[in-house]
Design a protein around this motif. Structure first.
Motif, short mmCIF file in Angstrom:
data_model
loop_
_atom_site.label_atom_id
_atom_site.label_comp_id
_atom_site.label_asym_id
_atom_site.label_seq_id
_atom_site.Cartn_x
_atom_site.Cartn_y
_atom_site.Cartn_z
N ASP A 22 0.76 -1.26 -0.04
CA ASP A 22 0.09 -0.09 0.05
C ASP A 22 0.87 1.37 -0.06
N GLU A 23 1.99 1.08 0.58
CA GLU A 23 3.12 2.38 0.63
C GLU A 23 3.56 2.68 -0.66
N LEU A 24 3.94 1.52 -1.45
CA LEU A 24 4.42 1.55 -2.77
C LEU A 24 3.40 2.19 -3.61
N LEU A 25 1.97 1.74 -3.62
CA LEU A 25 1.13 2.30 -4.37
C LEU A 25 0.91 3.64 -4.64
N VAL A 26 1.20 4.34 -3.30
CA VAL A 26 0.87 5.83 -3.43
C VAL A 26 1.98 6.43 -4.36
N ARG A 27 3.13 5.97 -4.45
CA ARG A 27 4.05 6.40 -5.40
C ARG A 27 3.93 5.88 -6.78
N GLU A 28 3.22 4.82 -6.99
CA GLU A 28 2.70 4.33 -8.25
C GLU A 28 1.74 5.13 -8.73
N LYS A 29 0.79 5.53 -7.91
CA LYS A 29 -0.46 6.40 -8.46
C LYS A 29 0.10 7.68 -8.81
N ALA A 30 1.07 8.29 -8.23
CA ALA A 30 1.86 9.74 -8.44
C ALA A 30 2.50 9.45 -9.63
N HIS A 31 3.08 8.39 -10.04
CA HIS A 31 3.83 8.22 -11.18
C HIS A 31 2.75 7.97 -12.33
N THR A 32 1.74 7.39 -12.24
CA THR A 32 0.63 7.35 -13.25
C THR A 32 0.27 8.71 -13.66
N HIS A 33 -0.07 9.58 -12.69
CA HIS A 33 -0.68 10.74 -12.82
C HIS A 33 0.28 11.72 -13.37
N GLU A 34 1.65 11.69 -12.94
CA GLU A 34 2.47 12.41 -13.75
C GLU A 34 2.87 11.79 -15.27
N GLY A 35 2.42 10.53 -15.40
CA GLY A 35 2.63 10.18 -16.96
C GLY A 35 1.52 10.69 -17.61
N ALA A 37 0.00 13.54 -17.03
CA ALA A 37 0.26 15.04 -17.29
C ALA A 37 1.19 15.30 -18.45
N ILE A 38 2.19 14.38 -18.42
CA ILE A 38 3.28 14.54 -19.60
C ILE A 38 2.62 13.93 -21.06
N ALA A 39 1.44 13.10 -20.91
CA ALA A 39 0.81 12.98 -22.14
C ALA A 39 -0.02 14.04 -22.53
N ALA A 40 -0.65 14.71 -21.46
CA ALA A 40 -1.37 16.02 -21.83
C ALA A 40 -0.55 17.02 -22.47
N ALA A 41 0.90 17.09 -22.07
CA ALA A 41 1.67 18.06 -22.57
C ALA A 41 2.07 17.61 -24.03
N ARG A 42 2.21 16.26 -24.26
CA ARG A 42 2.82 15.63 -25.23
C ARG A 42 1.66 16.42 -26.57
N ARG A 43 0.22 16.09 -25.94
CA ARG A 43 -0.98 16.52 -26.88
C ARG A 43 -0.85 17.85 -27.28
N ARG A 44 -0.15 18.79 -26.51
CA ARG A 44 0.04 20.38 -26.89
C ARG A 44 1.11 20.65 -27.77
#
Length: 253
Positions: A22-35, A37-44
């Protein structure tokens, strides 16, 4: 109590494991959300218009690059490295492994995205290689074609079509190509990862080998870059036998 074998993760009860997970999952979720955000920037990102009538060579001979869209508005291509005159076993092992991960683009097509592989090889050599490998995705030779259609290889590149107008929208290389190969992500989920020396691992773990050490093997599955090796996917092909040369000059990778 359970004793942990050397070079293995510590042995704990399920509740302790779940807490760590569960502790690692917090970091994994943050990594997914950052990904995301990067995909959104890529679309722009801005895009570059170029001449979509430039010709590439495929099974039907020279055709306009525009044809690769197959009537769809989006196109992804992988630019496959090539060694002129080399036999099948001497072609680029990294590109062979990447291309093997997407032998059929049906799910991309269903989302309105076409897919093709481009390479600088002469079409007669490329056609024989495609037949040997059993690839079903479209291949084209871009020999002597300038960027962004030709140029440097080992890129994963995205294009957009607006009627007869064609645009370059995105391109990546190096580890950016890893999303093309699902096996990398799967290996990252295992205790020993990719088995490469650069990976951060606990003390006592196997030391690992050079990056991409598993791209080539001999007929018995032994990892080697020697003259009797082939890119790993080639050993699944009918008629693949040990040979005496890679038929190419320069570094292996």
């Amino acid at each position: 109590m359970t004793t942990t074998p050397p070079g293995r993760p510590p042995v704990v009860d399920l509740a302790t494991w779940q807490a760590a997970r569960d502790e690692l999952l917090v970091r994994e979720k943050a990594h997914t959300h950052e990904g995301d955000a990067i995909a959104a920037a890529r679309r722009r990102l801005p895009m570059v218009e170029f001449d979509g009538t430039v010709e590439v060579v495929g099974p039907a001979g020279p055709v306009p690059f525009l044809n690769l869209f197959q009537g769809r508005d989006e196109l992804l291509v992988y630019k496959h490295m090539w060694y002129d005159g080399a036999p099948h076993q001497g072609q680029c092992e990294g590109c062979t492994n990447l291309a093997w991960h997407l032998k059929d683009a049906v799910y991309l097509n269903a989302r309105g995205v076409s897919f093709a592989i481009l390479t600088t090889g002469r079409w007669d050599e490329v056609a024989a290689y495609v037949e040997f490998m059993g690839y079903t995705q479209p291949w084209y030779s871009v020999r002597d074609v300038e960027e962004p259609v030709g140029g440097a290889m080992a890129h994963l590149t995205s294009f957009l079509r607006d009627g007869d107008r064609v645009f370059l929208t995105y391109s990546t290389t190096g580890r950016g190509n890893e999303r093309f190969a699902g096996s990398f992500g799967l290996l990252d989920m295992t205790p020993y990862g990719r088995g490469e020396a650069w990976e951060d691992k606990p003390e006592g773990w196997p030391e690992g080998r050079p990056p991409c050490w598993y791209w080539r093997t001999d007929a018995d599955g032994n990892v080697t870059w020697g003259p009797t090796s082939r890119p790993v996917p080639q050993w699944t092909r009918p008629g693949a036998t040990p040979v005496e040369t890679l038929g190419r000059q320069g570094p292996h990778r």
